[in-house]
Design a protein around this motif. Structure first.
Motif, PDB file in Angstrom:
ATOM      1  N   ALA A 182       3.795   4.710   2.978  1.00 30.68           N
ATOM      2  CA  ALA A 182       4.019   6.143   2.831  1.00 30.68           C
ATOM      3  C   ALA A 182       4.935   6.466   1.660  1.00 30.68           C
ATOM      4  O   ALA A 182       4.736   7.453   0.956  1.00 30.68           O
ATOM      5  N   ARG A 183       5.960   5.593   1.437  1.00 26.95           N
ATOM      6  CA  ARG A 183       6.924   5.827   0.357  1.00 26.95           C
ATOM      7  C   ARG A 183       7.900   4.669   0.314  1.00 26.95           C
ATOM      8  O   ARG A 183       8.061   3.957   1.300  1.00 26.95           O
ATOM      9  N   PRO A 184       8.578   4.451  -0.834  1.00 23.97           N
ATOM     10  CA  PRO A 184       9.648   3.447  -0.865  1.00 23.97           C
ATOM     11  C   PRO A 184      10.744   3.845   0.125  1.00 23.97           C
ATOM     12  O   PRO A 184      11.001   5.034   0.338  1.00 23.97           O
ATOM     13  N   CYS A 185      11.346   2.860   0.758  1.00 22.48           N
ATOM     14  CA  CYS A 185      12.326   3.144   1.808  1.00 22.48           C
ATOM     15  C   CYS A 185      13.597   2.327   1.623  1.00 22.48           C
ATOM     16  O   CYS A 185      13.531   1.144   1.258  1.00 22.48           O
ATOM     17  N   ARG A 186      14.714   2.923   1.926  1.00 20.76           N
ATOM     18  CA  ARG A 186      15.950   2.186   2.094  1.00 20.76           C
ATOM     19  C   ARG A 186      15.965   1.589   3.500  1.00 20.76           C
ATOM     20  O   ARG A 186      15.153   1.951   4.354  1.00 20.76           O
ATOM     21  N   PHE A 187      16.904   0.706   3.738  1.00 20.21           N
ATOM     22  CA  PHE A 187      16.981   0.045   5.040  1.00 20.21           C
ATOM     23  C   PHE A 187      17.111   1.086   6.150  1.00 20.21           C
ATOM     24  O   PHE A 187      16.444   0.998   7.181  1.00 20.21           O
ATOM     25  N   ARG A 188      17.953   2.098   5.943  1.00 23.38           N
ATOM     26  CA  ARG A 188      18.157   3.109   6.993  1.00 23.38           C
ATOM     27  C   ARG A 188      16.896   3.962   7.201  1.00 23.38           C
ATOM     28  O   ARG A 188      16.655   4.443   8.316  1.00 23.38           O
ATOM     29  N   ASP A 189      16.115   4.163   6.126  1.00 21.33           N
ATOM     30  CA  ASP A 189      14.851   4.889   6.282  1.00 21.33           C
ATOM     31  C   ASP A 189      13.894   4.113   7.183  1.00 21.33           C
ATOM     32  O   ASP A 189      13.202   4.687   8.027  1.00 21.33           O
ATOM     33  N   LEU A 190      13.856   2.802   6.970  1.00 22.29           N
ATOM     34  CA  LEU A 190      13.005   1.956   7.804  1.00 22.29           C
ATOM     35  C   LEU A 190      13.479   1.955   9.246  1.00 22.29           C
ATOM     36  O   LEU A 190      12.667   2.012  10.176  1.00 22.29           O
ATOM     37  N   SER A 191      14.790   1.910   9.451  1.00 23.03           N
ATOM     38  CA  SER A 191      15.332   1.949  10.814  1.00 23.03           C
ATOM     39  C   SER A 191      14.929   3.239  11.510  1.00 23.03           C
ATOM     40  O   SER A 191      14.556   3.241  12.692  1.00 23.03           O
ATOM     41  N   ASP A 192      14.972   4.358  10.772  1.00 25.29           N
ATOM     42  CA  ASP A 192      14.591   5.645  11.353  1.00 25.29           C
ATOM     43  C   ASP A 192      13.097   5.699  11.648  1.00 25.29           C
ATOM     44  O   ASP A 192      12.673   6.284  12.647  1.00 25.29           O
ATOM     45  N   VAL A 239       4.882  -9.658  -0.245  1.00 25.13           N
ATOM     46  CA  VAL A 239       4.273  -8.432   0.278  1.00 25.13           C
ATOM     47  C   VAL A 239       5.095  -7.211  -0.122  1.00 25.13           C
ATOM     48  O   VAL A 239       4.546  -6.140  -0.385  1.00 25.13           O
ATOM     49  N   ILE A 240       6.412  -7.375  -0.167  1.00 27.39           N
ATOM     50  CA  ILE A 240       7.290  -6.277  -0.561  1.00 27.39           C
ATOM     51  C   ILE A 240       8.281  -6.787  -1.599  1.00 27.39           C
ATOM     52  O   ILE A 240       8.443  -8.001  -1.802  1.00 27.39           O
ATOM     53  N   THR A 241       8.935  -5.834  -2.245  1.00 30.45           N
ATOM     54  CA  THR A 241       9.985  -6.169  -3.204  1.00 30.45           C
ATOM     55  C   THR A 241      11.140  -5.208  -2.985  1.00 30.45           C
ATOM     56  O   THR A 241      10.958  -4.123  -2.408  1.00 30.45           O
ATOM     57  N   HIS A 242      12.329  -5.603  -3.429  1.00 27.65           N
ATOM     58  CA  HIS A 242      13.518  -4.765  -3.283  1.00 27.65           C
ATOM     59  C   HIS A 242      14.016  -4.364  -4.656  1.00 27.65           C
ATOM     60  O   HIS A 242      14.210  -5.205  -5.530  1.00 27.65           O
ATOM     61  N   ASP A 243      14.200  -3.068  -4.848  1.00 33.53           N
ATOM     62  CA  ASP A 243      14.720  -2.532  -6.102  1.00 33.53           C
ATOM     63  C   ASP A 243      16.231  -2.375  -5.959  1.00 33.53           C
ATOM     64  O   ASP A 243      16.699  -1.487  -5.234  1.00 33.53           O
ATOM     65  N   ASP A 244      16.978  -3.226  -6.622  1.00 35.33           N
ATOM     66  CA  ASP A 244      18.433  -3.191  -6.488  1.00 35.33           C
ATOM     67  C   ASP A 244      19.018  -1.879  -7.010  1.00 35.33           C
ATOM     68  O   ASP A 244      20.034  -1.397  -6.491  1.00 35.33           O
ATOM     69  N   ALA A 245      18.397  -1.288  -8.021  1.00 27.40           N
ATOM     70  CA  ALA A 245      18.937  -0.064  -8.621  1.00 27.40           C
ATOM     71  C   ALA A 245      18.900   1.108  -7.637  1.00 27.40           C
ATOM     72  O   ALA A 245      19.824   1.920  -7.590  1.00 27.40           O
ATOM     73  N   THR A 246      17.825   1.194  -6.847  1.00 26.37           N
ATOM     74  CA  THR A 246      17.684   2.310  -5.909  1.00 26.37           C
ATOM     75  C   THR A 246      17.908   1.886  -4.460  1.00 26.37           C
ATOM     76  O   THR A 246      17.894   2.725  -3.560  1.00 26.37           O
TER      77      THR A 246
END
Length: 204
Positions: A31-41, A63-70
């Protein structure tokens, strides 16, 4: 990571995405890039340590990647390849929604995913715009000659509006229940019925 120990493409795939919560993480990131808290919600009930474990596995498997900047997680091209799998499972699961919501939680983008799966590969000319109101969730369906697109949000000048429980809206759009039966069960329809009928028929 537990393995089925089978030299089979399905078994190998399930080694990566078959554990509980994993495909729902993919759903959130589709649906969209998510921060950890977005995923928890977006994953009510998942323990933070389990979410962290699943994210580590999906990252290691490409399968996924993490953008350190955002500080956001997002699907890789390989992860996006699961989109068809998600929609196939959603279509398979839509009849199960007829049981009602019960105590289950809901999110607008979950409903949008289901509606998107219903109309995948279809188009409509002339265009139709429909507003979906399910509890506090708002979904816009924009049908035109190239595609039928679905997104969470408010529709400007919709041709028709459906207001009611998730199961009645999905059942109606999927052709599992007639408009008349849905209205009798509590669905409210306003605006152009011919436009709404054309949208539902486009699915077929």
């Amino acid at each position: 990571m537990r393995s089925y120990g089978q030299f089979c493409a399905l078994a190998r795939a399930l080694d990566v995405v078959g554990d509980r919560w994993t495909l729902l993480i993919v759903r959130e990131l589709a649906a969209r890039p998510c921060r950890f808290r977005d995923l928890s919600d977006g994953l009510p009930g998942i323990a933070p340590n389990l979410l962290a474990d699943r994210l580590r596995l999906l990252t290691a498997e490409g399968v996924i990647t993490h953008d350190d900047a955002t500080a956001t997680y997002q699907l890789t091209d390989r992860g996006k390849g699961l989109g068809g799998v998600l929609k196939a499972l959603v279509r398979w699961g839509i009849p199960l929604m007829a049981r009602g919501q019960g105590g289950d939680q809901s999110r607008a983008h979950w409903l949008a995913l289901a509606i998107s799966a219903i109309f995948e590969g279809t188009a409509l000319d002339p265009a139709v715009r429909v507003q979906i109101l399910a509890g506090t969730d708002e979904i816009e369906i924009a049908a035109h000659r190239h595609a039928i697109e679905t997104r969470a949000g408010h529709a400007l000048s919709p041709d028709a509006t459906l207001h009611g429980p998730h199961e009645l809206i999905l059942g109606t759009l999927a052709g599992e229940i007639s408009l008349a039966a849905a209205e009798k069960a509590g669905l409210t329809i306003s605006g152009s019925r011919p436009a709404l009928h054309r949208l539902i028929e486009a699915r077929r």
